[in-house]
Design a protein around this motif. Structure first.
Motif, short mmCIF file in Angstrom:
data_model
loop_
_atom_site.label_atom_id
_atom_site.label_comp_id
_atom_site.label_asym_id
_atom_site.label_seq_id
_atom_site.Cartn_x
_atom_site.Cartn_y
_atom_site.Cartn_z
N TYR A 204 -8.19 -0.11 -12.77
CA TYR A 204 -7.03 -0.96 -12.44
C TYR A 204 -7.48 -2.21 -11.69
N LEU A 205 -8.39 -2.05 -10.74
CA LEU A 205 -8.87 -3.20 -9.97
C LEU A 205 -9.63 -4.18 -10.85
N LYS A 206 -10.44 -3.67 -11.78
CA LYS A 206 -11.13 -4.54 -12.73
C LYS A 206 -10.12 -5.29 -13.59
N PHE A 207 -9.07 -4.58 -14.00
CA PHE A 207 -8.03 -5.20 -14.82
C PHE A 207 -7.39 -6.37 -14.08
N LEU A 208 -7.10 -6.17 -12.80
CA LEU A 208 -6.44 -7.21 -12.00
C LEU A 208 -7.32 -8.44 -11.85
N VAL A 209 -8.61 -8.25 -11.77
CA VAL A 209 -9.54 -9.39 -11.69
C VAL A 209 -9.60 -10.11 -13.04
N ALA A 210 -9.67 -9.35 -14.12
CA ALA A 210 -9.82 -9.94 -15.45
C ALA A 210 -8.52 -10.54 -15.99
N HIS A 211 -7.39 -9.94 -15.61
CA HIS A 211 -6.10 -10.35 -16.20
C HIS A 211 -5.04 -10.52 -15.10
N PRO A 212 -5.23 -11.44 -14.16
CA PRO A 212 -4.30 -11.54 -13.02
C PRO A 212 -2.87 -11.92 -13.40
N ASP A 213 -2.70 -12.58 -14.53
CA ASP A 213 -1.37 -13.05 -14.92
C ASP A 213 -0.75 -12.22 -16.05
N SER A 214 -1.35 -11.08 -16.36
CA SER A 214 -0.82 -10.24 -17.43
C SER A 214 0.52 -9.63 -17.04
N GLU A 215 1.33 -9.34 -18.04
CA GLU A 215 2.59 -8.64 -17.79
C GLU A 215 2.35 -7.24 -17.21
N TYR A 216 1.14 -6.72 -17.41
CA TYR A 216 0.80 -5.40 -16.89
C TYR A 216 0.27 -5.43 -15.46
N SER A 217 0.02 -6.62 -14.92
CA SER A 217 -0.60 -6.71 -13.60
C SER A 217 0.22 -6.07 -12.49
N PRO A 218 1.54 -6.25 -12.45
CA PRO A 218 2.29 -5.57 -11.39
C PRO A 218 2.15 -4.05 -11.44
N ARG A 219 2.20 -3.48 -12.63
CA ARG A 219 2.04 -2.03 -12.76
C ARG A 219 0.64 -1.60 -12.34
N ALA A 220 -0.36 -2.40 -12.71
CA ALA A 220 -1.73 -2.08 -12.35
C ALA A 220 -1.92 -2.11 -10.84
N LEU A 221 -1.33 -3.10 -10.19
CA LEU A 221 -1.47 -3.23 -8.74
C LEU A 221 -0.78 -2.07 -8.02
N PHE A 222 0.44 -1.74 -8.44
CA PHE A 222 1.16 -0.64 -7.80
C PHE A 222 0.41 0.68 -8.01
N SER A 223 -0.09 0.89 -9.21
CA SER A 223 -0.83 2.12 -9.49
C SER A 223 -2.12 2.19 -8.69
N ALA A 224 -2.83 1.06 -8.57
CA ALA A 224 -4.05 1.03 -7.77
C ALA A 224 -3.75 1.38 -6.33
N ALA A 225 -2.65 0.88 -5.79
CA ALA A 225 -2.27 1.18 -4.42
C ALA A 225 -1.92 2.66 -4.25
N GLU A 226 -1.17 3.21 -5.22
CA GLU A 226 -0.84 4.63 -5.16
C GLU A 226 -2.10 5.49 -5.17
N LEU A 227 -3.05 5.11 -6.00
CA LEU A 227 -4.30 5.88 -6.08
C LEU A 227 -5.12 5.73 -4.81
N ALA A 228 -5.08 4.55 -4.19
CA ALA A 228 -5.76 4.38 -2.91
C ALA A 228 -5.19 5.34 -1.87
N MET A 229 -3.87 5.48 -1.88
CA MET A 229 -3.24 6.41 -0.94
C MET A 229 -3.64 7.84 -1.26
N GLU A 230 -3.63 8.19 -2.55
CA GLU A 230 -4.04 9.54 -2.96
C GLU A 230 -5.48 9.84 -2.54
N LEU A 231 -6.34 8.83 -2.65
CA LEU A 231 -7.75 8.98 -2.30
C LEU A 231 -8.01 8.81 -0.80
N ARG A 232 -6.93 8.61 -0.04
CA ARG A 232 -6.99 8.43 1.42
C ARG A 232 -7.74 7.17 1.83
N GLU A 233 -7.67 6.18 0.95
CA GLU A 233 -8.20 4.86 1.28
C GLU A 233 -7.03 4.04 1.84
#
Length: 222
Positions: free
Chosen positions: A102-131
């Motif tokens: 997800y983080l690689k995707f956000l760097v490569a495609h910052p303006d994609s229609e999928y970027s908001p979903r990728a960012l939210f999912s990356a944040a959720e996974l950070a919480m799951e991983l206790r980051e």
């Protein structure tokens, strides 16, 4: 008599129609024949087939479709496949690898229609991983970039919880202030469910003072 090309074109058009009507099972059946054909409609068919299989939760079947679509010369198709690659890793339980994608995707495609979903999912996974510091940062980023999204309040709530778990009172307070700014103190209080210690901790005191509903974590859990 109908030619093979005409049959494929008919399958594609019917599959596209079925997808738009949310008949994902029929769409997948029709579009797979086109995706496997190597015709000039193959990538467009894979694009909808991938989405259909994800909607049907047929994630293992979706994996090779996503990999094939990543090689598409059509940028929108290849970009969507990069996003779904991360999503499929997440669905398979590979949280750390999915977050990295997800983080690689956000760097490569910052303006994609999928970027908001990728960012939210990356944040959720950070919480799951206790980051938790990363989760706080990314949830705030989502809320700031997507203030009108239905997920913005959830992002602020998750930022509050992540700040608490990171023992960062300032970030917890910041999330609460943004929720209060959006909904007013009473409206925010109705939307906040605080996970707290039974009798102690900064969030416990704040929840009692503001009237937030609480979910208590027993002292021997952590």
């Amino acid at each position: 008599a109908e030619t093979p090309d005409q049959r494929l074109e008919g399958n594609y058009l019917c599959g596209e129609y079925s997808f738009r009507e949310k008949n994902f099972r029929q769409a997948a059946n029709l579009l797979k024949t086109v995706a496997d054909s190597g015709s000039n409609r193959a990538d467009a068919a894979r694009y909808r087939l991938l989405q259909s299989l994800v909607e049907l939760k047929r994630y293992k079947e979706a994996e090779p479709v996503a990999e094939a679509l990543r090689r598409s010369p059509v940028q929108t198709h290849a970009t969507s496949a990069d996003f779904y690659r991360a999503l499929l890793l997440e669905k398979a339980g590979h949280s750390a690898e999915a977050r990295s994608e997800y983080l690689k995707f956000l760097v490569a495609h910052p303006d994609s229609e999928y970027s908001p979903r990728a960012l939210f999912s990356a944040a959720e996974l950070a919480m799951e991983l206790r980051e938790y510091p990363a989760a706080v940062r990314e949830f705030f980023e989502f809320a700031e970039k997507n203030p009108k999204s239905d997920s913005a309040p959830a992002a602020l709530y998750q930022a509050m919880q992540s700040g608490y778990f990171a023992r960062n009172a300032a970030e917890t307070r910041r999330a609460i202030e943004l929720l209060e700014k959006k909904y007013g103190p009473d409206g925010a209080a109705r939307r906040i469910y605080a996970t707290t210690d039974r009798q102690k901790g900064a969030l416990k005191s704040l929840a009692d003072q503001a009237g937030y509903e609480t979910f208590v974590v027993p002292d021997d859990i952590g």
